[in-house]
Design a protein around this motif. Structure first.
Motif, PDB file in Angstrom:
ATOM      1  N   PHE A 254      44.935  55.572  42.861  1.00 13.47           N
ATOM      2  CA  PHE A 254      45.163  54.376  43.654  1.00 13.47           C
ATOM      3  C   PHE A 254      45.492  54.717  45.090  1.00 13.47           C
ATOM      4  O   PHE A 254      46.426  55.446  45.364  1.00 13.47           O
ATOM      5  CB  PHE A 254      46.259  53.531  43.016  1.00 13.47           C
ATOM      6  CG  PHE A 254      45.930  53.193  41.581  1.00 13.47           C
ATOM      7  CD1 PHE A 254      44.974  52.249  41.293  1.00 13.47           C
ATOM      8  CD2 PHE A 254      46.553  53.868  40.546  1.00 13.47           C
ATOM      9  CE1 PHE A 254      44.653  51.954  39.981  1.00 13.47           C
ATOM     10  CE2 PHE A 254      46.238  53.579  39.231  1.00 13.47           C
ATOM     11  CZ  PHE A 254      45.282  52.626  38.945  1.00 13.47           C
ATOM     12  N   LYS A 255      44.702  54.172  45.995  1.00 13.88           N
ATOM     13  CA  LYS A 255      44.894  54.388  47.419  1.00 13.88           C
ATOM     14  C   LYS A 255      45.319  53.069  48.054  1.00 13.88           C
ATOM     15  O   LYS A 255      45.147  52.003  47.471  1.00 13.88           O
ATOM     16  CB  LYS A 255      43.583  54.854  48.053  1.00 13.88           C
ATOM     17  CG  LYS A 255      43.077  56.179  47.526  1.00 13.88           C
ATOM     18  CD  LYS A 255      41.765  56.540  48.151  1.00 13.88           C
ATOM     19  CE  LYS A 255      42.016  57.397  49.362  1.00 13.88           C
ATOM     20  NZ  LYS A 255      40.776  57.901  49.965  1.00 13.88           N
TER      21      LYS A 255
ATOM     22  N   TYR B 166      37.901  50.325  45.450  1.00 18.03           N
ATOM     23  CA  TYR B 166      38.953  49.614  44.702  1.00 18.03           C
ATOM     24  C   TYR B 166      40.076  49.187  45.650  1.00 18.03           C
ATOM     25  O   TYR B 166      40.623  48.089  45.514  1.00 18.03           O
ATOM     26  CB  TYR B 166      39.477  50.540  43.609  1.00 18.03           C
ATOM     27  CG  TYR B 166      40.270  49.880  42.510  1.00 18.03           C
ATOM     28  CD1 TYR B 166      39.638  49.402  41.362  1.00 18.03           C
ATOM     29  CD2 TYR B 166      41.651  49.763  42.587  1.00 18.03           C
ATOM     30  CE1 TYR B 166      40.356  48.824  40.328  1.00 18.03           C
ATOM     31  CE2 TYR B 166      42.375  49.186  41.563  1.00 18.03           C
ATOM     32  CZ  TYR B 166      41.726  48.717  40.437  1.00 18.03           C
ATOM     33  OH  TYR B 166      42.447  48.150  39.415  1.00 18.03           O
ATOM     34  N   ALA B 167      40.410  50.032  46.616  1.00 17.59           N
ATOM     35  CA  ALA B 167      41.475  49.713  47.580  1.00 17.59           C
ATOM     36  C   ALA B 167      41.009  48.702  48.626  1.00 17.59           C
ATOM     37  O   ALA B 167      41.788  47.838  49.054  1.00 17.59           O
ATOM     38  CB  ALA B 167      41.955  50.988  48.267  1.00 17.59           C
ATOM     39  N   MET B 168      39.752  48.779  49.025  1.00 17.34           N
ATOM     40  CA  MET B 168      39.262  47.968  50.139  1.00 17.34           C
ATOM     41  C   MET B 168      38.840  46.557  49.753  1.00 17.34           C
ATOM     42  O   MET B 168      38.998  45.623  50.536  1.00 17.34           O
ATOM     43  CB  MET B 168      38.059  48.668  50.802  1.00 17.34           C
ATOM     44  CG  MET B 168      38.400  49.972  51.483  1.00 17.34           C
ATOM     45  SD  MET B 168      36.926  50.841  52.069  1.00 17.34           S
ATOM     46  CE  MET B 168      36.492  49.836  53.491  1.00 17.34           C
ATOM     47  N   VAL B 169      38.272  46.399  48.571  1.00 14.91           N
ATOM     48  CA  VAL B 169      37.660  45.137  48.180  1.00 14.91           C
ATOM     49  C   VAL B 169      38.644  44.278  47.391  1.00 14.91           C
ATOM     50  O   VAL B 169      39.282  44.756  46.457  1.00 14.91           O
ATOM     51  CB  VAL B 169      36.376  45.403  47.355  1.00 14.91           C
ATOM     52  CG1 VAL B 169      35.799  44.110  46.821  1.00 14.91           C
ATOM     53  CG2 VAL B 169      35.352  46.152  48.195  1.00 14.91           C
ATOM     54  N   ARG B 170      38.743  43.031  47.750  1.00 17.88           N
ATOM     55  CA  ARG B 170      39.644  42.084  47.089  1.00 17.88           C
ATOM     56  C   ARG B 170      38.860  41.176  46.145  1.00 17.88           C
ATOM     57  O   ARG B 170      37.664  40.913  46.354  1.00 17.88           O
ATOM     58  CB  ARG B 170      40.374  41.212  48.128  1.00 17.88           C
ATOM     59  CG  ARG B 170      41.243  42.002  49.068  1.00 17.88           C
ATOM     60  CD  ARG B 170      42.518  42.459  48.360  1.00 17.88           C
ATOM     61  NE  ARG B 170      43.072  43.647  48.960  1.00 17.88           N
ATOM     62  CZ  ARG B 170      43.200  44.823  48.349  1.00 17.88           C
ATOM     63  NH1 ARG B 170      42.800  44.998  47.129  1.00 17.88           N
ATOM     64  NH2 ARG B 170      43.735  45.852  48.962  1.00 17.88           N
ATOM     65  N   ASP B 171      39.542  40.653  45.149  1.00 20.98           N
ATOM     66  CA  ASP B 171      38.936  39.648  44.281  1.00 20.98           C
ATOM     67  C   ASP B 171      38.514  38.466  45.147  1.00 20.98           C
ATOM     68  O   ASP B 171      39.217  38.095  46.095  1.00 20.98           O
ATOM     69  CB  ASP B 171      39.918  39.193  43.205  1.00 20.98           C
ATOM     70  CG  ASP B 171      40.173  40.262  42.154  1.00 20.98           C
ATOM     71  OD1 ASP B 171      39.582  41.356  42.229  1.00 20.98           O
ATOM     72  OD2 ASP B 171      40.969  39.992  41.234  1.00 20.98           O
ATOM     73  N   GLY B 172      37.368  37.878  44.816  1.00 16.81           N
ATOM     74  CA  GLY B 172      36.827  36.757  45.609  1.00 16.81           C
ATOM     75  C   GLY B 172      35.815  37.184  46.643  1.00 16.81           C
ATOM     76  O   GLY B 172      35.128  36.334  47.228  1.00 16.81           O
ATOM     77  N   THR B 173      35.692  38.485  46.901  1.00 16.97           N
ATOM     78  CA  THR B 173      34.732  38.980  47.886  1.00 16.97           C
ATOM     79  C   THR B 173      33.310  38.726  47.380  1.00 16.97           C
ATOM     80  O   THR B 173      32.983  39.086  46.247  1.00 16.97           O
ATOM     81  CB  THR B 173      34.924  40.482  48.146  1.00 16.97           C
ATOM     82  OG1 THR B 173      36.258  40.718  48.586  1.00 16.97           O
ATOM     83  CG2 THR B 173      33.935  40.994  49.199  1.00 16.97           C
ATOM     84  N   PRO B 174      32.438  38.100  48.204  1.00 18.05           N
ATOM     85  CA  PRO B 174      31.050  37.906  47.760  1.00 18.05           C
ATOM     86  C   PRO B 174      30.279  39.223  47.763  1.00 18.05           C
ATOM     87  O   PRO B 174      30.502  40.089  48.616  1.00 18.05           O
ATOM     88  CB  PRO B 174      30.475  36.942  48.802  1.00 18.05           C
ATOM     89  CG  PRO B 174      31.356  37.026  49.990  1.00 18.05           C
ATOM     90  CD  PRO B 174      32.715  37.497  49.504  1.00 18.05           C
TER      91      PRO B 174
END
Length: 166
Positions: A25-26, A153-161
């Protein structure tokens, strides 16, 4: 002499700890990823902030990458607009983030053909055991290197298209 050995040993451990981050995890404090674009024919995925590419990755796809996913077990990676909708820190493929496939139209089409649309499509790592499998080896997912999925995993958030192009 004992004190000197202890001091040198402590310095060596501190240096090793600084060089290698063994954590899955970063943290990420840069610009927000506002969309992901995947070009299946080029085997390339881009993380974007607006129209600026933040990162790009070579990817592996489903075992039959040409054409859109329509049915469970067809070995294809979906095409179209989806959203990141979940994450799995205990993935069998190191780390993974879920894609919202199938949409209601895809479910209806598969059912009209007497089949299931499939699901559980993720962007994930290779987890060592899958390193020699070649370029396109997944059941329809998008595979990157383990060190790359840590960043994603660290950069992308849920809801990102995520736009998946042929």
């Amino acid at each position: 002499m004992n004190r000197r050995t202890l001091l040198l040993g402590g310095c060596a451990l501190a240096t090793l700890a600084a060089c290698g981050d063994s954590s899955k995890f970063k943290s990420y404090n840069g610009p927000a990823v506002t969309q992901i674009q995947l070009f299946k024919s080029q085997r390339m995925m881009y993380l974007l902030h607006g129209d600026k590419v933040l990162e790009s990755y070579k990817v592996g796809l489903g075992g039959d990458p040409v054409g859109p996913k329509q049915f469970e077990g067809d070995g294809k990676t979906p095409e179209g607009l989806y959203y990141i909708n979940r994450r799995n820190p205990n993935s069998a493929y190191y780390l993974s983030i879920g894609i919202s496939y199938p949409n209601p139209q895809q479910v209806a089409f598969a059912e009209s053909q007497g089949k299931k649309p499939g699901g559980d499509i993720f962007i994930h790592g290779r987890d060592g055991k899958n390193k020699g499998k070649g370029r396109d080896w997944t059941a329809g997912c998008i595979a990157v290197k383990d060190k790359e999925i840590r960043d994603i995993y660290a950069m992308v958030r849920d809801g990102t298209p995520i736009f998946i192009f042929p």
